[in-house]
Each structure stands twice: as structure tokens, then as C-alpha cells.
Design an enzyme around this catalytic site. Structure first.
Site, PDB file in Angstrom:
ATOM      1  N   ARG A   1      42.608  62.889  33.449  1.00 47.09           N
ATOM      2  CA  ARG A   1      42.433  62.449  34.843  1.00 47.09           C
ATOM      3  C   ARG A   1      41.290  63.226  35.501  1.00 47.09           C
ATOM      4  NH1 ARG A   1      45.050  65.124  38.386  1.00 47.09           N
ATOM      5  NH2 ARG A   1      47.061  65.112  37.326  1.00 47.09           N
TER       6      ARG A   1
ATOM      7  N   ASP B   1      28.095  48.963  49.731  1.00 48.01           N
ATOM      8  CA  ASP B   1      28.709  48.252  48.608  1.00 48.01           C
ATOM      9  C   ASP B   1      27.603  47.422  47.957  1.00 48.01           C
ATOM     10  OD1 ASP B   1      29.979  46.442  46.922  1.00 48.01           O
ATOM     11  OD2 ASP B   1      31.789  46.346  48.147  1.00 48.01           O
TER      12      ASP B   1
ATOM     13  N   LYS C   1      32.395  43.636  38.213  1.00 43.81           N
ATOM     14  CA  LYS C   1      31.498  42.491  38.363  1.00 43.81           C
ATOM     15  C   LYS C   1      30.277  42.627  37.444  1.00 43.81           C
ATOM     16  CE  LYS C   1      34.685  41.373  41.172  1.00 43.81           C
ATOM     17  NZ  LYS C   1      35.103  42.404  42.069  1.00 43.81           N
TER      18      LYS C   1
END
Ligand code: PLP
Length: 389
Positions: free
Chosen positions: A49, A174, A199
Site C-alpha cells: 500500500r 482533470d 480512460k
């Protein structure tokens, strides 16, 4: 690696052959933990992590592609957003955000973050002066998305950064729709770039992920701390899949863009189409801005089909090569209905006010043969509207 060009960085940045085996491709370090020679003494990794070599390769590569100083990866684009916002904002803060950002971003700021005491105001970001007028003493950041999802509105990045700098605000961009190949926010001075790597960066519709790229060291400590503390990190296989996708980002973006240009022009001249929104068409109200701040116009097109909900529904169902699905940026062409799908979370009144109408259809143009795509659009439009082409 600073003097290397984008396509080279995508393949080589932080992806040297594995030093222990010579494996040309960065291995999937599928391990949750790492041996320590002595308590607290290790080779740079203690727990996946906190850090994992496969994820680090992706983080370094994405940072280089955006021209940033540091990269951080997450389990999703929204994981990147939640980590960023919890790291930087506190109750009483005010954020200014564009009014047609991705529906999930809207939902997060409006429904999750607002009850925590952080007020996000959604306004039209196409006019920088209008945005400047809305800055309050407690405003902490400008949250930009350009081109926007799904209306493909553009935000003038340079002008927004100028306004933000004058008032000491953080700028967040973004950059999912453009990808770092077509638009570099850091070149204009944006502080933090956010991506849904699901994406274009991943590019194959097979992995969900997110990223934050920092321009410099200013926010390094809180972002690193919150990435580890919140734990929305991608696993090694997801990191590897994304890294595999990144290698072809440059060639894919060229192909998406060249197909989209052909199809946007075709759709603009089609009698069944009321309106085509594509930043690369001279009819786009911000075509000049697109030419100034983007090196290409991307693979996303939105159209309004003549008629209403019925016609747009029939059009989408009649398509054979364009799959009816949420998401975008994969090699295959997709089509979706923002009002019923990606932007369902947005208030119907707000949706209407910003132009997400019932006949609006968003198209993610893939990299298939453009002639096949054009023929498919033509037959589906004819079925939907019965208007001969
Ligand atoms: N930003 C934009 C522009 C998006 O389109 C999306 C998802 O569609 C997100 C952020 C959220 O990313 P994810 O779905 O990976 O959480």
C-alpha cells in the site's frame, strides 16, 4: 530522461529492464510485503500500500509524461480525487469548480464533501473573468476540467492559472479527456493534474485507475501521506496493465484524433444531426482556444440527434460497432447517453440548465477503421430518424 520526446518516455521512462533478471518488461511485483534484512532496514519497499515497484514505475512514467515532479496512482480516478481533496481542504473552505464536470466529480463534491463542511460552487468556467468575480476570501482552489465531459467545453488554462496565482489559489486540472499527449497543464503552471487512467492512459477498457501529478514539491508531503493513509492505491496487476497501455498512448491518441476529425465532419453535414460538439471543428465556439492550448482535439464527440429521447435511444441501439457503454478512451468505439447514464447523478434541473439534453449522445471514437465507423453511424442515424442522408 528530460530531453526525450513523449512517445519515447511512454515506453522507457521508469521502465528499465529488471535489474535482477533482465526482464525487458517491468514485472508485476505481486506481493503485499517485502523482506527486511533487519527491523526497519529494507530495499526501499516495506508494504505494497505504501509502495510497490510496479506502481512506482507507472507513477514515475506518468509524472514524466505530464512534465511533473511527482506522480501518485490510485485505484480509480475518484480515488485520486478523494485523496487529493481530503489532503488539501478543511471545513470552511470554498472550491470553485466548472459546472459541467464529470457527474461523479459533481456527486463527490456535492453529496460527499459538502456535508463535511467544504463548499464547492459549480459555475461556468468558460469565462475567466466570471470565475474571478466568484472568488471569496475562503476560496482555496479552482478545479478545472477541460475539455469537459460531456459538453466538450474548454477552460482557458493559462487565464485560470493567472487568476489563481494572483489570489494564491491552488489549481487542479482533470486532464482525462485530453490525455498528457494532447494537453500539458503543468506547462501553463497548473499545480496538480488529475487523471482517470481508466480512460486514454490505460486505453483498453480493461483496468480502472487514477493518478495525480504534482508540478513541484509544494503538495508532496500531504499527498504522499494521504495516499498511504487512505489506502486507495492500485494493486500491482492494475498498475502493470495501465503501464502496458501507456506504452502506446502516443500512437493511440493520433489514431483516435484522426478518426474523430473525419467523423465529426461527417456528422456535422448529416441531416439527422442537430448539433455536433467537437473542439476540432471551426464551429466549436472555443476552436481558437483549443488550437492554442491543445496539440490536438482528441477522440470525444458529442452530438444532438434530431428528435428527442426516442430517436437518440434508437440511434444508440442500432449501432453495431459502437458499444453502448459508460466510460471512454479505449481502443474500441463506445457511445453513451449522458442524461441517463454518466450524468444521472446530476440534478435534472442543473443538467437541463447546462445543456445535457435528452437528445445528447456522447461518442468515444475508437481506433477501428474510420470508414467502417462512418458507415455504422450512417445506418444507425437513418434507422433512428428516418431522414434520408
Ligand atoms: N474525471 C473524468 C473526466 C471522468 O470521465 C471520470 C470517469 O468517467 C473520472 C474523472 C472518474 O474516474 P474513475 O471512473 O476512474 O473513478
Amino acid at each position: 530522461m528530460n530531453d526525450l520526446k513523449f512517445a519515447t518516455l511512454a515506453i522507457h521512462s521508469h521502465q528499465e529492464p529488471d535489474p535482477t533478471t533482465g526482464a525487458v518488461i517491468t514485472p508485476i511485483y505481486q506481493t503485499s510485503t517485502f523482506e527486511q534484512e533487519d527491523a526497519g532496514k529494507h530495499k526501499g519497499y516495506d508494504y505494497s500500500r505504501s509502495g510497490n515497484p510496479t506502481r512506482h514505475a507507472l507513477e514515475g512514467c506518468l509524472s514524466d509524461l505530464e512534465g511533473g515532479a511527482h506522480g501518485f496512482c490510485f485505484a480509480s480516478g475518484l480515488g485520486a480525487l478523494t485523496t487529493l481533496s481530503l489532503a488539501l481542504f478543511r471545513p470552511g473552505d470554498h472550491i470553485l469548480c466548472g459546472d459541467d464536470v464529470y457527474g461523479g466529480t459533481f456527486r463527490y463534491f456535492d453529496k460527499v464533501f459538502r456535508p463535511l463542511g467544504i463548499d464547492t460552487e459549480f459555475i461556468d468556467f468558460t469565462d475567466p473573468e466570471f470565475v474571478a468575480q466568484h472568488i471569496r476570501p475562503n476560496t482555496k482552489a479552482l478545479y478545472l476540467e477541460t475539455p469537459t465531459n460531456p459538453l466538450l467545453k474548454l477552460v482557458d488554462i493559462e487565464a485560470m492559472v493567472k487568476i489563481a496565482k494572483a489570489k494564491n489559489l491552488i489549481t487542479i486540472l482533470d486532464n482525462t479527456f485530453a490525455s498528457p499527449y494532447l494537453q500539458s497543464g503543468i506547462r501553463f503552471g497548473v499545480d496538480i493534474i488529475l487523471h482517470s487512467t481508466t480512460k486514454y492512459i490505460g486505453g483498453h477498457s480493461d483496468v480502472v485507475g487514477g493518478a495525480l501529478i504534482l508540478k513541484d514539491d509544494q503538495f508532496l508531503t500531504p499527498i504522499k501521506f494521504y495516499q498511504n493513509s487512505l489506502g486507495a492505491t492500485p494493486d500491482p496487476f492494475a498498475s502493470w496493465l495501465t503501464l502496458r497501455g501507456v506504452k502506446t498512448l502516443a500512437v493511440r491518441m493520433k489514431a483516435h484524433e484522426s478518426n474523430a476529425r473525419v467523423l465529426a465532419e461527417f456528422l456535422e453535414s448529416h441531416p439527422s444531426i442537430e448539433d455536433v460538439i467537437y473542439p476540432g471543428l471551426p464551429s466549436h465556439p472555443q476552436y481558437e482556444l483549443a488550437k492554442k492550448q491543445m496539440s490536438g482535439f482528441g477522440g470525444m464527440i458529442s452530438v444532438r440527434v434530431k428528435g428527442g429521447l426516442d430517436e437518440s435511444r434508437t440511434f444508440m441501439k442500432a449501432l453495431k460497432l459502437f458499444t453502448l457503454a459508460e466510460s471512454l478512451g479505449g481502443v474500441e468505439s463506445l457511445v453513451e447517453h449522458p442524461a441517463l447514464m454518466t450524468h444521472l447523478a446530476v440534478d435534472p434541473e442543473h443538467r437541463k440548465a447546462i445543456g445535457i439534453t435528452d437528445n445528447l449522445v456522447r461518442i468515444s471514437v475508437g481506433i477501428e477503421d474510420v470508414e467502417d465507423l462512418r458507415r455504422d453511424l450512417a445506418q444507425a442515424l437513418e434507422q433512428a430518424t428516418r431522414i434520408p442522408a
